[in-house]
Write a protein that holds these residues in place. Structure first.
Motif, PDB file in Angstrom:
ATOM      1  N   GLU A   1     -52.964 -18.496 -75.607  1.00  0.00           N
ATOM      2  CA  GLU A   1     -51.791 -18.588 -74.733  1.00  0.00           C
ATOM      3  C   GLU A   1     -52.144 -18.427 -73.260  1.00  0.00           C
ATOM      4  N   ALA A   2     -53.352 -17.983 -72.952  1.00  0.00           N
ATOM      5  CA  ALA A   2     -53.771 -17.808 -71.563  1.00  0.00           C
ATOM      6  C   ALA A   2     -54.933 -18.741 -71.195  1.00  0.00           C
ATOM      7  N   ALA A   3     -55.151 -19.768 -71.978  1.00  0.00           N
ATOM      8  CA  ALA A   3     -56.292 -20.659 -71.755  1.00  0.00           C
ATOM      9  C   ALA A   3     -56.250 -21.305 -70.377  1.00  0.00           C
ATOM     10  N   GLY A   4     -55.097 -21.812 -69.991  1.00  0.00           N
ATOM     11  CA  GLY A   4     -54.980 -22.481 -68.694  1.00  0.00           C
ATOM     12  C   GLY A   4     -55.277 -21.554 -67.536  1.00  0.00           C
ATOM     13  N   ALA A   5     -54.735 -20.353 -67.592  1.00  0.00           N
ATOM     14  CA  ALA A   5     -54.985 -19.381 -66.526  1.00  0.00           C
ATOM     15  C   ALA A   5     -56.467 -19.025 -66.460  1.00  0.00           C
ATOM     16  N   PHE A   6     -57.103 -18.891 -67.603  1.00  0.00           N
ATOM     17  CA  PHE A   6     -58.528 -18.588 -67.656  1.00  0.00           C
ATOM     18  C   PHE A   6     -59.346 -19.726 -67.042  1.00  0.00           C
ATOM     19  N   LEU A   7     -58.980 -20.962 -67.343  1.00  0.00           N
ATOM     20  CA  LEU A   7     -59.736 -22.118 -66.876  1.00  0.00           C
ATOM     21  C   LEU A   7     -59.454 -22.471 -65.423  1.00  0.00           C
ATOM     22  N   ALA A   8     -58.381 -21.964 -64.843  1.00  0.00           N
ATOM     23  CA  ALA A   8     -57.993 -22.313 -63.476  1.00  0.00           C
ATOM     24  C   ALA A   8     -59.106 -22.030 -62.475  1.00  0.00           C
ATOM     25  N   GLY A   9     -59.803 -20.931 -62.648  1.00  0.00           N
ATOM     26  CA  GLY A   9     -60.909 -20.615 -61.745  1.00  0.00           C
ATOM     27  C   GLY A   9     -62.024 -21.640 -61.817  1.00  0.00           C
ATOM     28  N   TYR A  10     -62.334 -22.096 -63.017  1.00  0.00           N
ATOM     29  CA  TYR A  10     -63.351 -23.135 -63.176  1.00  0.00           C
ATOM     30  C   TYR A  10     -62.890 -24.452 -62.550  1.00  0.00           C
ATOM     31  N   VAL A  11     -61.643 -24.781 -62.769  1.00  0.00           N
ATOM     32  CA  VAL A  11     -61.102 -26.019 -62.202  1.00  0.00           C
ATOM     33  C   VAL A  11     -61.196 -25.975 -60.677  1.00  0.00           C
ATOM     34  N   ASP A  12     -60.840 -24.855 -60.076  1.00  0.00           N
ATOM     35  CA  ASP A  12     -60.931 -24.718 -58.617  1.00  0.00           C
ATOM     36  C   ASP A  12     -62.362 -24.875 -58.130  1.00  0.00           C
ATOM     37  N   LYS A  13     -63.302 -24.284 -58.840  1.00  0.00           N
ATOM     38  CA  LYS A  13     -64.709 -24.377 -58.433  1.00  0.00           C
ATOM     39  C   LYS A  13     -65.251 -25.801 -58.587  1.00  0.00           C
ATOM     40  N   LEU A  14     -64.828 -26.494 -59.624  1.00  0.00           N
ATOM     41  CA  LEU A  14     -65.241 -27.888 -59.793  1.00  0.00           C
ATOM     42  C   LEU A  14     -64.681 -28.762 -58.673  1.00  0.00           C
TER      43      LEU A  14
ATOM     44  N   THR B   1     -59.365 -31.307 -74.904  1.00  0.00           N
ATOM     45  CA  THR B   1     -59.479 -30.376 -76.013  1.00  0.00           C
ATOM     46  C   THR B   1     -58.852 -30.968 -77.269  1.00  0.00           C
ATOM     47  N   ALA B   2     -59.419 -30.596 -78.393  1.00  0.00           N
ATOM     48  CA  ALA B   2     -58.848 -30.992 -79.681  1.00  0.00           C
ATOM     49  C   ALA B   2     -58.128 -29.809 -80.307  1.00  0.00           C
ATOM     50  N   ASN B   3     -57.911 -28.763 -79.526  1.00  0.00           N
ATOM     51  CA  ASN B   3     -57.236 -27.564 -80.016  1.00  0.00           C
ATOM     52  C   ASN B   3     -55.793 -27.561 -79.524  1.00  0.00           C
ATOM     53  N   PRO B   4     -54.846 -27.847 -80.403  1.00  0.00           N
ATOM     54  CA  PRO B   4     -53.441 -27.943 -79.981  1.00  0.00           C
ATOM     55  C   PRO B   4     -52.803 -26.598 -79.655  1.00  0.00           C
ATOM     56  N   LEU B   5     -53.467 -25.506 -79.977  1.00  0.00           N
ATOM     57  CA  LEU B   5     -52.899 -24.180 -79.759  1.00  0.00           C
ATOM     58  C   LEU B   5     -53.116 -23.647 -78.347  1.00  0.00           C
ATOM     59  N   LEU B   6     -53.956 -24.297 -77.572  1.00  0.00           N
ATOM     60  CA  LEU B   6     -54.273 -23.810 -76.236  1.00  0.00           C
ATOM     61  C   LEU B   6     -53.173 -24.180 -75.245  1.00  0.00           C
ATOM     62  N   ASP B   7     -52.698 -23.198 -74.515  1.00  0.00           N
ATOM     63  CA  ASP B   7     -51.700 -23.422 -73.463  1.00  0.00           C
ATOM     64  C   ASP B   7     -52.446 -23.684 -72.161  1.00  0.00           C
ATOM     65  N   MET B   8     -52.406 -24.906 -71.703  1.00  0.00           N
ATOM     66  CA  MET B   8     -53.160 -25.317 -70.520  1.00  0.00           C
ATOM     67  C   MET B   8     -52.292 -25.433 -69.267  1.00  0.00           C
ATOM     68  N   THR B   9     -51.066 -24.963 -69.310  1.00  0.00           N
ATOM     69  CA  THR B   9     -50.122 -25.223 -68.227  1.00  0.00           C
ATOM     70  C   THR B   9     -50.549 -24.679 -66.868  1.00  0.00           C
ATOM     71  N   LEU B  10     -51.326 -23.641 -66.794  1.00  0.00           N
ATOM     72  CA  LEU B  10     -51.720 -23.063 -65.511  1.00  0.00           C
ATOM     73  C   LEU B  10     -53.141 -23.417 -65.098  1.00  0.00           C
ATOM     74  N   SER B  11     -53.716 -24.431 -65.714  1.00  0.00           N
ATOM     75  CA  SER B  11     -55.130 -24.746 -65.476  1.00  0.00           C
ATOM     76  C   SER B  11     -55.392 -25.364 -64.110  1.00  0.00           C
ATOM     77  N   GLY B  12     -54.439 -26.078 -63.556  1.00  0.00           N
ATOM     78  CA  GLY B  12     -54.656 -26.765 -62.295  1.00  0.00           C
ATOM     79  C   GLY B  12     -55.363 -28.100 -62.444  1.00  0.00           C
ATOM     80  N   ALA B  13     -55.643 -28.503 -63.665  1.00  0.00           N
ATOM     81  CA  ALA B  13     -56.305 -29.794 -63.897  1.00  0.00           C
ATOM     82  C   ALA B  13     -55.351 -30.935 -63.564  1.00  0.00           C
ATOM     83  N   ASP B  14     -55.916 -32.062 -63.190  1.00  0.00           N
ATOM     84  CA  ASP B  14     -55.119 -33.239 -62.873  1.00  0.00           C
ATOM     85  C   ASP B  14     -54.590 -33.920 -64.122  1.00  0.00           C
ATOM     86  N   LEU B  15     -55.312 -33.773 -65.216  1.00  0.00           N
ATOM     87  CA  LEU B  15     -54.918 -34.388 -66.480  1.00  0.00           C
ATOM     88  C   LEU B  15     -55.432 -33.521 -67.620  1.00  0.00           C
TER      89      LEU B  15
END
Length: 141
Positions: free
Chosen positions: A72-85, A97-111
């Protein structure tokens, strides 16, 4: 193109063309048996193939983020990586991802390319249109 295929001397020349980073996310918890981990990695590979094969000249696939503590916190966790990339010079960041359970809403990714609860939902034509829309200045749905 995989990150490991790019030599130091090539990056300055290639970087204007390789403006999109593909960040694979497995979403393992550590509690998977070996065969379950293998299945999840194979499903992720299938999702990555939808991007890597048709868009090889513009996308750089980075190392996968395999383990996440909370789905449920996957997006928030990945946001730092997205910013650095993005700081590293990538104009577009795609999380796959092939994992439908991950909440990516706060990741900051473009897609975000994510399979549904049945492990489906990403058809080649859909993925292609989403990426082309992203590059065309539109906002993928």
């Amino acid at each position: 193109m995989k990150f490991s295929e790019i030599e130091n001397e090539q990056w300055d020349e290639l970087s204007p063309y390789l403006d999109t980073c593909l960040l694979p996310v497995t979403g393992l918890t550590g509690g998977e048996s070996p065969y379950e981990a293998t299945e999840k990695l194979e499903k992720l590979r299938d999702v990555l193939d939808l991007v890597e094969i048709p868009f090889k000249g513009r996308v750089v696939t980075y190392p996968a983020c395999h383990y996440l503590a909370k789905a449920e916190a996957a997006g928030a966790f990945l946001a730092g990586y997205v910013d650095k990339l993005r700081d590293a010079g990538f104009a577009y960041i795609i999380i796959a991802t092939a994992n439908p359970l991950l909440d990516m809403t706060l990741s900051g990714a473009d897609l975000i390319l994510q399979t549904d609860d049945n492990g489906e939902g990403l058809q080649p034509a859909f993925v292609s249109s989403q990426i082309r829309e992203l590059w065309g200045g539109g906002s993928p749905s």
